[in-house]
Scaffold this active site. Structure first.
Site, mmCIF file in Angstrom:
data_model
loop_
_atom_site.group_PDB
_atom_site.id
_atom_site.type_symbol
_atom_site.label_atom_id
_atom_site.label_comp_id
_atom_site.label_asym_id
_atom_site.label_seq_id
_atom_site.Cartn_x
_atom_site.Cartn_y
_atom_site.Cartn_z
ATOM 1 N N LYS A 177 0.251 4.328 0.012
ATOM 2 C CA LYS A 177 -0.335 5.311 0.405
ATOM 3 C C LYS A 177 -0.153 6.654 -0.433
ATOM 4 O O LYS A 177 -0.046 6.416 -1.624
ATOM 5 C CB LYS A 177 0.320 5.599 1.644
ATOM 6 C CG LYS A 177 -0.060 4.323 2.654
ATOM 7 C CD LYS A 177 0.280 4.644 3.851
ATOM 8 C CE LYS A 177 0.092 3.329 4.695
ATOM 9 N NZ LYS A 177 0.110 3.480 6.180
ATOM 10 N N GLU A 190 -5.510 -5.676 10.598
ATOM 11 C CA GLU A 190 -4.486 -4.309 10.752
ATOM 12 C C GLU A 190 -4.928 -3.761 12.116
ATOM 13 O O GLU A 190 -5.640 -2.800 12.207
ATOM 14 C CB GLU A 190 -4.535 -3.586 9.682
ATOM 15 C CG GLU A 190 -4.181 -4.094 8.310
ATOM 16 C CD GLU A 190 -3.644 -2.972 7.604
ATOM 17 O OE1 GLU A 190 -2.487 -3.196 7.229
ATOM 18 O OE2 GLU A 190 -4.187 -1.868 7.462
ATOM 19 N N GLY A 212 2.153 1.660 11.038
ATOM 20 C CA GLY A 212 3.230 3.034 11.074
ATOM 21 C C GLY A 212 3.662 3.229 12.599
ATOM 22 O O GLY A 212 4.318 4.366 12.723
ATOM 23 N N SER A 240 3.243 -2.694 10.402
ATOM 24 C CA SER A 240 4.804 -2.656 10.742
ATOM 25 C C SER A 240 5.343 -4.212 10.260
ATOM 26 O O SER A 240 6.122 -4.736 11.022
ATOM 27 C CB SER A 240 4.970 -2.452 12.314
ATOM 28 O OG SER A 240 4.551 -1.053 12.328
ATOM 29 N N ASN A 255 1.077 -1.183 -0.125
ATOM 30 C CA ASN A 255 0.057 -0.057 0.042
ATOM 31 C C ASN A 255 0.802 1.088 -0.157
ATOM 32 O O ASN A 255 1.308 1.826 1.110
ATOM 33 C CB ASN A 255 -1.041 -0.001 1.383
ATOM 34 C CG ASN A 255 -1.590 1.238 1.547
ATOM 35 O OD1 ASN A 255 -1.638 1.878 0.549
ATOM 36 N ND2 ASN A 255 -2.171 1.670 2.483
ATOM 37 N N GLU A 294 -6.571 4.438 8.146
ATOM 38 C CA GLU A 294 -6.350 6.234 7.827
ATOM 39 C C GLU A 294 -7.550 6.859 6.908
ATOM 40 O O GLU A 294 -7.444 7.867 7.165
ATOM 41 C CB GLU A 294 -4.995 6.154 6.828
ATOM 42 C CG GLU A 294 -3.777 5.690 7.819
ATOM 43 C CD GLU A 294 -2.774 5.490 6.984
ATOM 44 O OE1 GLU A 294 -2.641 5.546 5.722
ATOM 45 O OE2 GLU A 294 -1.539 5.062 7.536
ATOM 46 N N HIS A 313 -9.438 1.020 4.992
ATOM 47 C CA HIS A 313 -8.276 1.312 5.654
ATOM 48 C C HIS A 313 -8.463 2.355 6.883
ATOM 49 O O HIS A 313 -9.130 3.297 6.674
ATOM 50 C CB HIS A 313 -7.247 1.848 4.730
ATOM 51 C CG HIS A 313 -5.843 2.041 5.225
ATOM 52 N ND1 HIS A 313 -5.155 2.770 6.336
ATOM 53 C CD2 HIS A 313 -4.752 1.015 5.063
ATOM 54 C CE1 HIS A 313 -4.186 2.502 6.531
ATOM 55 N NE2 HIS A 313 -3.849 1.417 6.037
#
Ligand code: PEP
Length: 255
Positions: free
Chosen positions: A14, A170, A176, A215, A12, A100, A98
């Site tokens: 991003k 996730e 991150g 991660s 991904n 985010e 996701h």
């Protein structure tokens, strides 16, 4: 319970990349992984780079996709990109839900469910992200949180919608953060998701891959992706460095 045939590694990227960066990055990955054939590999890019991904990867063993999709088919939705537009570029994957996006853009579980089904309607592979916050984990309610995310989809579309799709566990605290889930935590939650989906005995769900994200790097990929319950990985930062992404794919391919 059906076991998937191939593990999968999806990058991904991003909101990163440029025409120049992608040109080098995609070609480096494509050349290095050309003989890797026991896993599926995908790269999810920002919308403007779908055409470039298609041009570079179309004659390779690497698929491409998007990081989001509109929940509506077409119409007055300024700034949105429909699933039909994604198929114009032969996209295979679309990430939905996701964290985010659900955090920063207030995406609801209901909208995520609609997006999941719209991606399925075009025979693409939705990659659904589910996972709990640190507060939810500390409160011991991670299973309930993840079950709610999945049940919103199942209530609307039935268990069958999960055929030929990917669910990425996730944990939000691991994304991150350099603090990947432990193999025990990943194993527990991937098994939990698998049992939840397969508890509907009226439907046999073929080729649902349950993967881990948060991660993952070349140092922990073997431990995490080597678990029988983990069908692969979703890679954020590790997919921005071609050498690192290549190493992770080679490790998973060797399993
Ligand atoms: C992600 O954002 O999906 C992700 C897994 O990121 P990272 O690998 O950077 O933690």
């Amino acid at each position: 319970m059906n076991k998937v045939s191939k593990k999968v590694v999806v990058g991904n990227l991003k909101m990163n990349g440029s025409l120049d960066f992608n040109e080098k990055h995609f070609n480096q990955i494509k050349i290095a992984l050309k003989d890797v054939n026991t896993i599926d590999i995908g790269i999810c890019v920002s919308y403007p780079y779908l055409f470039q991904a298609q041009m570079i990867f179309q004659d390779s063993n690497i698929s491409w996709g998007s990081q989001n999709v509109a929940k509506d088919e077409k119409g007055p939705f300024t700034g949105e990109v429909s699933v039909a537009m994604l198929t114009d570029f032969n996209s295979k994957y679309a990430i939905v839900g996701h964290s985010e996006r659900s955090t920063a853009y207030c995406e609801s579980d209901e909208n995520i469910a609609t997006k999941f089904s719209i991606v399925k309607s075009k025979s693409m592979t939705p990659l659904l992200c589910v996972g709990e916050t640190l507060i939810e984990r500390e409160a011991g309610i991670m299973e309930r949180v993840v079950a709610n995310q999945i049940e919103t989809i199942r209530k609307k579309y039935g268990t069958n919608v999960f055929k030929n799709s990917i669910i990425a566990y996730e944990p939000i605290w691991a994304i991150g953060s350099d603090l990947a889930a432990s193999p025990e935590q990943a194993d527990h939650m991937c098994n939990f998701i698998r049992n939840l989906i397969h508890e509907d005995k009226n439907n046999s769900i073929d080729d649902l891959k349950i993967i881990y994200g948060g991660s993952v790097n070349s140092k922990n990929a073997l431990q995490l992706c080597g678990l029988e319950s983990v069908d692969g990985a979703l890679i954020g930062r590790g997919s921005l460095n071609a050498e690192e992404f290549i190493k992770i794919c080679q490790i998973v391919n060797s399993l």
